[in-house]
Scaffold this active site. Structure first.
Site, mmCIF file in Angstrom:
data_model
loop_
_atom_site.group_PDB
_atom_site.id
_atom_site.type_symbol
_atom_site.label_atom_id
_atom_site.label_comp_id
_atom_site.label_asym_id
_atom_site.label_seq_id
_atom_site.Cartn_x
_atom_site.Cartn_y
_atom_site.Cartn_z
ATOM 1 N N CYS A 71 34.945 34.240 -25.881
ATOM 2 C CA CYS A 71 34.002 34.892 -26.788
ATOM 3 C C CYS A 71 32.623 35.067 -26.172
ATOM 4 O O CYS A 71 31.725 35.635 -26.789
ATOM 5 C CB CYS A 71 33.913 34.137 -28.107
ATOM 6 N N HIS A 97 32.936 40.224 -35.733
ATOM 7 C CA HIS A 97 33.066 39.636 -34.388
ATOM 8 C C HIS A 97 34.162 40.310 -33.573
ATOM 9 O O HIS A 97 35.231 39.758 -33.381
ATOM 10 C CB HIS A 97 33.331 38.136 -34.526
#
Lengths: 467, 387
Positions: free
Chosen positions: B88, B336
């Site tokens: 991430c 996200h």
């Protein structure tokens, strides 16, 4: 002196009330109480391993595995058990199968091996999780479970084998063909008569051989052909009803080829030195084995008892979930496909559960490593067998993970003796999980795919749950 | 100790798509939209770009993992393009690599694109590739962070109500942001009553799976004023990688992430920051789950370990607080899309420093922080931007 040097049983934590099974089919129960039942991550092999681990043997020279429901038809199930026990390649292994008598046949083979000079202890473990047709009486009165015995020689023998007899008879009672998933039953009055005749011949022979009369026997163990057969048969053969070992059918059920060994464990739990125990195995004939309990039984350390296993348990909320747990991985081959090249390297960590201990800083770590996680030393690292008990360091109850039986409980466990594992937790109500709770490692079936069942370790509560 | 990146690189253009379930758009559509917006913002033609970095986690079909995914979308041929993937922290690490090249003087102008199309995949949640079939069986991203949250509560106290305050704050901020995936306020009760995902996280404790792309144009700091009057300068960048399997580390305490602490220390060193809570005006931090934001306050040095719950409870991270965190709405509300997030967070801080953040503008924004956290707390990247 040759005989039994250890005994243990294992019952799956799940249960289902017979009332619930009967109600699902709109009928009434054939018998009161409940039966034991495997969870979705269990099979005969995982039950067997639990029973072997419960023996807590410091060494083991062989594993004889008896089951009519072993997960592999080609691949030695006992070899997989030996790997999960982290035994060396010299271990003697054999699978015994295809008959409810497989448990006592394996026991006889182990006694033969030791009698012929083979080194003990040889572990005989029997386990079954049989599939019965829906709506059949067998679906209600079968149970799932395992029992293990250690066979050896010398002063450690708790019960010495005094005499043995076997008869073979290709009698048609319970069958399952190679293409069948479920047992076909020929149960009838005729079948009961056949059982009594065959069992009677084996018992008569063993009593003649040993010169013992029925009244001298402390316990006679007859695997039940049906819920009432044991006592009725024993009485017809000249025993009193109070000599007959209780069969736990209302709490456990008929656990297949594990039944004789399970009942032998029950008999040994209450036996006294000098007691004579007559064990019968039945199926395509019968085995009769006469044991005499030695003074060593009183000195042996008491491990988990059958009463502990009967305590508590988790009830399937519905009949449908009971069936789903038994059948899911038979019908869903969706797990990962792995190569045997991958598997070969994995075995040390995923089946043998080995880690590394650093010779420099002493840290135990998992999975095995070539560089110490803490001090980065590459010297003196050695592969070690990790402990199989631990304490929950942290956990979560996950509803997102794909699972046939959500939620998935994941736990980070500090292992006894060092090392930390990350495992699914099983055999527990999600609301009962706590940081700091003691757990045991238990090999379970994670899934199926690529032609194999995927086994890996989970953890379960150390103390059986009460209530 | 190497040289600092401080004031060697400037951001001169930004672009960001609407984030959300963009069912009608492809990954390529999103990369084009974000990149051309960034060209326009910088006032440059595409040819001015000398090199590009693409951050994607799961690029799907058509080019896949190679850099041609970006080249073909933008028709940007004959130039060096590198695809970056680092869990991430993909977006910020793509940016970091571009900054290193520009700071080295190899390129004058470079493009960084972060893009992800999570809704095109056939699975729920975020599926990680290459996970171990046995050792990680049953692992999910919320589950991995929930392990830490439960241990944290065990050590320091706090409960689901503490977490809910983060969700309420970030949804409030997202409601002010037209590009956010969610523009809706939520109440503490709604958060607490939502279905459980991985205890202690309920639905509103988890960021959504989102589509989106963002782009920034960077250049040598000494050239920045040729492009615009209000460039934003890179003050420091830190990246740190810890174990991908923290759950096997017997020494891991599970109450925070050393990767963040190490990345922040490096970024602060470059930027000359000694008291982050006092010196940083605004922060976009990696709130993949509500608890992660609380851990970030502590790991980034905004407060001491174990005191993150008071940082949210006392309103210090609110838009009106003394250190507003996630004014954009955060991953929680903005969404996200893995590779896009880090670059998107950079665009938010640039807007805040330029004073262009509209209804969610924080006061006196001088120094901003961007933080990404990847894997089970394994990879962290911290970027400090200033005027």
């Amino acid at each position: 002196m040759i005989g039994i040097t250890g005994y243990a049983v294992y019952l799956p934590r799940h249960r289902i009330e017979r009332e619930k099974i009967a109600a699902a089919h709109g009928t009434t129960p054939i018998l009161g109480g409940e039966r034991t039942a495997i969870g979705v991550d269990e099979d005969a092999l995982t039950l067997a391993l639990e029973a072997v681990q419960a023996l807590e043997l410091p060494e083991c020279r062989g594993i004889y595995f008896a089951s009519t429901t072993a997960p592999y038809l080609e691949r030695m199930n006992a070899a997989l058990l030996a790997a999960a026990c982290d035994l060396p390649e010299e271990v003697a292994v054999a699978d015994f199968a295809h008959s409810l008598r497989a448990g006592t046949v394996a026991l006889a083979a182990a006694l033969d091996r030791v009698a012929a000079g083979g080194q003990g202890p040889i572990v005989v473990v029997a386990a079954d999780a049989r599939q019965a047709p829906p709506e059949s009486p067998e679906e209600q009165w079968f149970g799932d479970g395992a029992a293990a015995l250690a066979i050896g020689r010398g002063a450690e023998v708790l019960a010495e084998v005094r005499a043995r007899a076997s008869v073979t008879d290709d009698f048609l009672d319970f069958v399952r063909r190679d293409k069948d998933e479920r047992v076909t039953s020929f149960a009838s009055r005729f079948t009961l008569q056949g059982y009594q005749r065959i069992v009677g011949r084996a018992i008569t022979q063993v009593l003649q051989q040993s010169g013992v009369s029925p009244s001298e026997i402390a316990r006679v163990i007859l695997p039940p052909l049906d819920p009432k057969a044991s006592v009725r048969t024993a009485v017809e053969l000249g025993f009193r009803a109070d000599q007959v070992q209780e069969t736990f059918l209302e709490r456990v059920g008929m656990i297949g080829c594990a039944m004789p060994l399970f009942l032998l464990s029950a008999a040994l739990e209450t036996a006294r030195p000098g007691d004579l125990i007559l064990l019968v195995g039945y199926g395509s004939g019968a085995d009769a084995l006469l044991f005499e309990v030695t003074p060593a039984l009183g000195r042996s350390r008491r491990r988990s008892s059958i009463a502990d296993h009967l305590e508590g348990g988790l009830r399937f909320p519905s009949y449908e979930l009971f069936r789903k747990a038994r059948e899911y991985f038979r019908h869903h081959d969706e797990g990962p496909v792995v190569s045997n090249v991958f598997y070969e390297k994995e075995e040390a960590r995923t089946i043998r559960l080995r880690g590394t201990e650093c010779g420099e800083c002493g840290l135990r770590q998992f999975p095995p490593t070539a560089v110490c996680q803490r001090c980065r030393s590459t010297e003196g690292l050695r592969e070690v067998k990790l402990g199989r008990r631990g304490v929950v360091f942290t956990y979560t109850v996950d509803w997102l993970a794909a699972s046939p039986m959500p939620p998935t409980i994941l736990a980070v466990v500090d292992v006894e003796g060092g090392g930390r594992l990350y495992l699914q937790m099983t055999d527990i109500e999600p609301s009962a999980v706590r940081i700091g709770m003691p757990v045991r490692m238990t090999l379970r079936r994670l899934g199926a795919g690529g032609g194999v069942y995927h086994y890996y370790w989970k953890c379960r509560p150390e103390e059986q749950q009460h209530g | 100790m190497g040289e600092s990146l401080k004031d060697k690189v400037a951001i001169i253009g930004i672009g960001c798509t609407k984030f959300g379930e963009l069912h009608e758009k492809s990954l390529q559509d999103l990369m084009v939209e974000a990149s051309f917006a960034a060209y326009a913002d910088a006032g440059i033609e595409p040819d001015r770009v000398e090199a590009a970095w693409l951050g994607t986690f799961s690029p799907g079909f058509g080019g896949g993992k190679a850099s041609v995914t970006l080249a073909d979308a933008l028709r940007l041929y004959g130039k060096p393009i590198t695809r970056v993937e680092n869990y991430c922290a993909t977006g910020t690490d793509a940016f970091r690599n571009a900054c290193l090249a520009v700071a080295a003087g190899v390129y004058d102008v470079a493009l960084v694109v972060g893009a992800e199309k999570l809704r095109d995949r056939p699975v729920r949640g975020l599926q990680r590739e290459g996970t171990h079939p046995y050792l990680e069986a049953g692992s999910t991203p919320p589950g991995l962070f929930a392990l830490a949250a439960n241990r944290y509560f065990h050590r320091f106290g706090g409960d689901r109500r503490t977490l809910a305050k983060v969700a309420v704050k970030n949804h409030h901020n997202g409601a002010l942001n037209p590009k956010a995936h969610f523009q809706m306020e939520v109440t503490e009760e709604q958060v607490l009553n939502a279905p459980l995902i991985a205890y202690p996280f309920g639905l509103y404790d988890c960021c959504p799976t989102t589509d989106g792309a963002a782009a920034v144009i960077i250049c040598r700091a000494d050239l920045a004023r040729q492009f615009r009057d209000d460039p934003v300068y890179v003050k420091g960048i830190g990246l740190a990688v810890e174990t991908g399997w923290p759950f096997f580390d017997p020494t891991f305490e599970y109450v925070g992430f050393p990767a963040t602490t190490a990345a922040a220390a490096e970024a602060y060193r470059m930027a000359g920051i000694r008291h982050p809570a006092r010196e940083i005006s605004v922060a976009e931090v990696h709130d993949c789950f509500t608890w992660t934001e609380i851990a970030n306050y502590e790991d980034l040095g905004f407060c001491r370990k174990g005191e993150g719950r008071y940082f949210i409870e006392e309103g210090r991270s609110a838009l009106t607080g003394d250190l507003p965190v996630n004014p954009s709405g955060g991953l929680k509300s903005f969404g996200h899309p893995i590779g896009a997030s880090g670059v998107r967070m950079l665009t938010e801080i640039v807007l805040q420093l330029r004073g262009q953040a509209g209804a969610r503008q924080v006061k006196n924004a001088e120094l901003g922080l961007v933080h990404n956290l990847g894997g089970p707390g394994s990879v962290a990247c911290v970027v400090i931007l200033g005027r």
